[in-house]
Design an enzyme around this catalytic site. Structure first.
Site, PDB file in Angstrom:
ATOM      1  N   PHE A 100      -2.902  -7.165   4.023  1.00 50.95           N
ATOM      2  CA  PHE A 100      -4.158  -7.101   3.256  1.00 50.95           C
ATOM      3  C   PHE A 100      -3.830  -7.187   1.775  1.00 50.95           C
ATOM      4  CE2 PHE A 100      -7.670  -5.026   1.041  1.00 50.95           C
ATOM      5  CZ  PHE A 100      -8.745  -5.705   1.607  1.00 50.95           C
ATOM      6  N   ASP A 123       3.365  -6.494  -3.022  1.00 50.28           N
ATOM      7  CA  ASP A 123       2.037  -5.926  -3.237  1.00 50.28           C
ATOM      8  C   ASP A 123       2.164  -4.415  -3.055  1.00 50.28           C
ATOM      9  OD1 ASP A 123      -0.497  -4.879  -3.022  1.00 50.28           O
ATOM     10  OD2 ASP A 123      -1.304  -6.528  -1.830  1.00 50.28           O
ATOM     11  N   LYS A 150      -4.982   1.005  -7.460  1.00 48.75           N
ATOM     12  CA  LYS A 150      -5.270   2.279  -6.810  1.00 48.75           C
ATOM     13  C   LYS A 150      -4.767   3.485  -7.632  1.00 48.75           C
ATOM     14  CE  LYS A 150      -5.885   0.633  -2.060  1.00 48.75           C
ATOM     15  NZ  LYS A 150      -7.169   1.196  -1.700  1.00 48.75           N
TER      16      LYS A 150
HETATM   17  N1  PLP Z   1      -3.487  -4.893  -1.730  1.00 54.02           N
HETATM   18  C1  PLP Z   1      -3.323  -3.831  -0.930  1.00 54.02           C
HETATM   19  C2  PLP Z   1      -1.995  -3.597  -0.312  1.00 54.02           C
HETATM   20  C3  PLP Z   1      -4.386  -2.952  -0.681  1.00 54.02           C
HETATM   21  O1  PLP Z   1      -4.213  -1.900   0.123  1.00 54.02           O
HETATM   22  C4  PLP Z   1      -5.639  -3.207  -1.296  1.00 54.02           C
HETATM   23  C5  PLP Z   1      -6.794  -2.324  -1.040  1.00 54.02           C
HETATM   24  O2  PLP Z   1      -6.863  -1.632  -0.064  1.00 54.02           O
HETATM   25  C6  PLP Z   1      -5.764  -4.328  -2.130  1.00 54.02           C
HETATM   26  C7  PLP Z   1      -4.670  -5.139  -2.338  1.00 54.02           C
HETATM   27  C8  PLP Z   1      -7.080  -4.650  -2.807  1.00 54.02           C
HETATM   28  O3  PLP Z   1      -7.286  -3.771  -3.840  1.00 54.02           O
HETATM   29  P1  PLP Z   1      -8.764  -3.669  -4.510  1.00 54.02           P
HETATM   30  O4  PLP Z   1      -9.681  -3.178  -3.451  1.00 54.02           O
HETATM   31  O5  PLP Z   1      -8.572  -2.724  -5.657  1.00 54.02           O
HETATM   32  O6  PLP Z   1      -9.112  -5.045  -4.965  1.00 54.02           O
END
Ligand code: PLP
Length: 404
Positions: free
Chosen positions: A140, A225, A254
């Site tokens: 994700f 990520d 986050k």
């Molecule tokens: N990347 C990872 C690993 C995530 O867990 C998330 C959100 O859960 C995101 C990207 C997306 O972040 P945002 O919701 O702040 O755009």
């Protein structure tokens, strides 16, 4: 509508686009690892806003950083720079592999920047044919069209027209699959050191080392990520520090702002130079408010006291979950690292993570799910021992009620 107008959960269905399905209580106040709803009912928060509230709710030092900056300067546009952004970037660089920082407002935006930068650099150095990105199935990376296309869960990209092209997916932790897919056309490989949304699944150190080597052999960038795993969540400032494998680009969001929206993309000088003036941007990215708060979060989190405390708290929670598992046979295993923990439901409980989340809420406990089969915990990095014990008791009560 005046400030005193009463609102309730039923208003959500009336006034909000129905892309979320929030539970029936509305929190109105938080302090540390506790929150209170409209009726004054109190909850222990093991969800932490999905790994966001790294220092709990309303941490006095963050309230101070925010209000102090709010009285000085909110926004200036990117025609100007600002002091909190420069201080935060300098501290992130000092603490990591990076030489340069780009600020954004969300994890998806930071990843969007990372993917664009990887393509731009390959375009400049090799040519337009080197644009392919390899990601993992079940991963994700956000909700923009580029990030759902890169993400390895088709349910998030289906129905939105043609996905971005030039992206392939390989199974996580499967180096042979990556070896068979990577080529001179690959500009980047993107990995979550722990798949958070995908079920709290860890990449092995050997896998990450081998990914790094394959990337080097094919002149592809390695993007980590760390939106969910970063900023102390796993017991080190960033999860890559456990394996010693350095990425070329890292994204953080986050916990970075402890609840204030801010994200960052970190990279090296060699790569950063391909984002020249005018190539990319964001109105709010790097605004003084977000950067002032994140600077304070970093100052507090990046200390041995907090980081070692994360590992101690992991043990308390994992031991408690295992004890519940031994008595109630709800969990078949507990995995994760630091304060990103997944309790995997045993066969007879499969598919019931949402029911468990709701049962926990009825007992005054907030937990998360990571898919239908995993109960996920991502609490404040400084949650007290007492709050952990109370949370585990409430979870045991909730699960006992479900067992009947
Ligand atoms: N990347 C990872 C690993 C995530 O867990 C998330 C959100 O859960 C995101 C990207 C997306 O972040 P945002 O919701 O702040 O755009």
């Amino acid at each position: 509508m005046t400030e005193s107008t009463q609102v309730s959960r039923s208003d959500f269905d009336r006034v909000m686009v129905p892309n979320y399905s929030p539970v029936d209580m509305i929190p109105v106040r938080g302090a540390g690892a506790r929150v209170w709803d409209q009726q004054g009912r109190e909850y222990v928060d093991l969800a932490g806003g999905i790994a966001v509230n790294a220092l709990g709710h309303a941490h006095p030092a963050l309230v101070e950083a925010l209000t102090e900056q709010a009285g000085k300067l909110w926004h200036v546009s990117n025609v100007l720079t600002n002091e909190p952004a420069l201080r935060l970037a300098s501290k992130l660089i000092a603490a990591t592999f990076a030489d340069k920082v780009f600020f954004a407002n969300s994890g998806g935006e930071a990843n969007e920047a990372a993917f664009k930068l990887a393509r731009r650099r390959a375009h400049d150095v090799v040519g337009p044919q080197k644009h392919e990105i390899i990601a993992c199935t079940n991963s994700f990376h956000g909700r923009t069209l580029f990030t759902v296309s890169v993400g390895g869960q088709p349910k998030y990209s289906e129905g939105f027209g043609p996905a971005i092209e030039g992206i392939s997916h390989v199974p996580y932790n499967d180096i042979d699959a990556l070896r068979a897919t990577i080529s001179e056309r690959t500009c980047a490989v993107v990995i979550e050191p722990i798949q958070g949304e995908g079920g709290v699944i860890l990449a092995s150190d050997e896998y990450l080392k081998a990914v790094r080597q394959l990337c080097d052999e094919h002149d592809a960038l390695l993007i980590f990520d760390e939106v969910q795993t970063g900023m102390g969540r796993t017991g080190k400032l960033f999860a890559y520090m456990h394996s010693g494998v350095q990425p070329d680009i890292l994204t953080s969001a986050k916990s970075l702002g402890g609840g204030f929206p801010i994200a960052a993309m970190l990279t090296t000088d060699r790569i950063a130079r391909h984002f020249g003036v005018g190539t990319h941007g964001s109105t709010y990215g790097g605004n003084p408010l977000g950067c002032a708060v994140a600077e304070r979060v970093l100052d507090i989190v990046n200390t041995s006291e907090v980081l070692e405390g994360v590992t101690e708290r992991n043990k308390l929670l994992v031991d408690g979950l295992m004890a519940i598992a031994a008595d109630l046979d709800v969990f078949e295993s507990v995995r994760g690292r630091g304060l990103l923990i997944g309790a995997v439901l045993s066969p007879s409980w499969k598919g019931q993570a949402r029911q468990i989340q709701e049962a926990a809420q009825r007992e005054g406990l907030l937990v998360l799910q990571a898919g239908p089969d995993v109960v996920r915990l991502a609490p404040s990095l400084i949650i007290s021992t007492q709050d952990i014990h109370e949370a585990l008791e409430r979870l045991r009560t909730a699960l006992s009620a479900l067992v009947g």
